[in-house]
Design an enzyme around this catalytic site. Structure first.
Site, mmCIF file in Angstrom:
data_model
loop_
_atom_site.group_PDB
_atom_site.id
_atom_site.type_symbol
_atom_site.label_atom_id
_atom_site.label_comp_id
_atom_site.label_asym_id
_atom_site.label_seq_id
_atom_site.Cartn_x
_atom_site.Cartn_y
_atom_site.Cartn_z
ATOM 1 N N GLY A 128 7.595 10.402 0.294
ATOM 2 C CA GLY A 128 8.183 11.737 0.193
ATOM 3 C C GLY A 128 9.521 11.788 0.904
ATOM 4 O O GLY A 128 10.454 11.086 0.543
ATOM 5 N N HIS A 129 9.629 12.645 1.936
ATOM 6 C CA HIS A 129 10.888 12.862 2.659
ATOM 7 C C HIS A 129 11.938 13.457 1.720
ATOM 8 O O HIS A 129 13.038 12.927 1.575
ATOM 9 C CB HIS A 129 11.440 11.563 3.281
ATOM 10 C CG HIS A 129 10.486 10.857 4.189
ATOM 11 N ND1 HIS A 129 10.198 11.295 5.456
ATOM 12 C CD2 HIS A 129 9.739 9.740 4.006
ATOM 13 C CE1 HIS A 129 9.334 10.480 6.023
ATOM 14 N NE2 HIS A 129 9.032 9.522 5.160
ATOM 15 N N HIS A 130 11.558 14.501 1.032
ATOM 16 C CA HIS A 130 12.524 15.193 0.183
ATOM 17 C C HIS A 130 12.008 16.594 -0.131
ATOM 18 O O HIS A 130 10.853 16.918 0.140
ATOM 19 C CB HIS A 130 12.779 14.403 -1.110
ATOM 20 C CG HIS A 130 11.545 14.116 -1.892
ATOM 21 N ND1 HIS A 130 10.985 12.857 -1.961
ATOM 22 C CD2 HIS A 130 10.746 14.919 -2.595
ATOM 23 C CE1 HIS A 130 9.896 12.917 -2.690
ATOM 24 N NE2 HIS A 130 9.718 14.164 -3.084
ATOM 25 N N ALA A 131 12.891 17.394 -0.703
ATOM 26 C CA ALA A 131 12.523 18.723 -1.212
ATOM 27 C C ALA A 131 13.010 18.794 -2.657
ATOM 28 O O ALA A 131 13.763 17.932 -3.120
ATOM 29 C CB ALA A 131 13.182 19.820 -0.372
ATOM 30 N N ARG B 159 8.747 17.786 1.978
ATOM 31 C CA ARG B 159 7.385 17.289 2.077
ATOM 32 C C ARG B 159 7.317 15.804 2.388
ATOM 33 O O ARG B 159 8.213 15.041 1.985
ATOM 34 C CB ARG B 159 6.567 17.577 0.801
ATOM 35 C CG ARG B 159 6.698 16.629 -0.404
ATOM 36 C CD ARG B 159 7.989 16.770 -1.186
ATOM 37 N NE ARG B 159 8.369 18.131 -1.466
ATOM 38 C CZ ARG B 159 8.043 18.788 -2.589
ATOM 39 N NH1 ARG B 159 7.367 18.178 -3.518
ATOM 40 N NH2 ARG B 159 8.471 20.014 -2.786
#
Ligand code: T46
Length: 138
Positions: free
Chosen positions: A48-51, A96
């Site tokens: 993840g590590h993104h929106a 997230r």
């Protein structure tokens, strides 16, 4: 974020297991155009590590256990998905991460739109800048 308890049908013979189902716009709040899943991930790995600017999704851990962290730019909420009949709705403007709590857990995702890399925000500072300027009406 919203947790969904999906409908389960247990077979009369317990050895035949359980069937889970849900229908777009009825059991969940949106319709989906894309399904994807992630497997073969080792315990402890974080993805993840993104929106997303606009994407809405339902996340289901169909096998194993995965912790989902949702950050709206002000607070973080953690949800453990460890039941194939539990879904987590993650809407737009949420940073997230997904942490695998068990080897080989499988994350199934239903997305409201086709894949579009331009919908991703992969830089946390950029995400916070957009939150502060009110890009998403909360
Ligand atoms: C999300 C979380 C829960 C595609 O080409 N098509 C697709 O439909 C998807 C989902 C991904 N990709 C490509 C984009 C990257 O080159 O597959 C590669 C891996 O994607 P990513 O690093 O974004 O994977 P995750 O597990 O970090 O995130 C995924 C989804 O991308 C994201 O929307 O919310 O699962």
């Amino acid at each position: 974020m919203q947790e969904y308890s999906l409908t389960k049908k247990n077979a009369e013979n317990p050895e035949e297991g359980t069937l889970v189902f849900f229908e777009a716009n009825k059991d969940i709040s949106f319709s989906f155009k894309r399904v994807y899943y992630t497997y073969g991930v080792k315990e402890g790995i974080i993805r993840g590590h993104h929106a997303h600017k606009a994407l809405e999704q339902l996340l289901i851990c169909v096998y194993g256990a995965i912790e989902i962290m949702c950050d709206d730019g002000k607070k973080k909420e953690y949800t453990v998905l460890d039941d194939p009949a539990k879904g987590l709705y993650v809407g737009r403007g949420i940073w997230r991460t997904m942490k695998w709590l068990k080897d080989d857990s499988v994350l199934l995702v239903l997305a409201c739109e086709y894949y579009d890399e331009s919908d991703y925000i992969r830089d946390y500072d950029e995400f916070i800048r957009l939150v502060k300027e009110g890009y998403w009406k909360r």
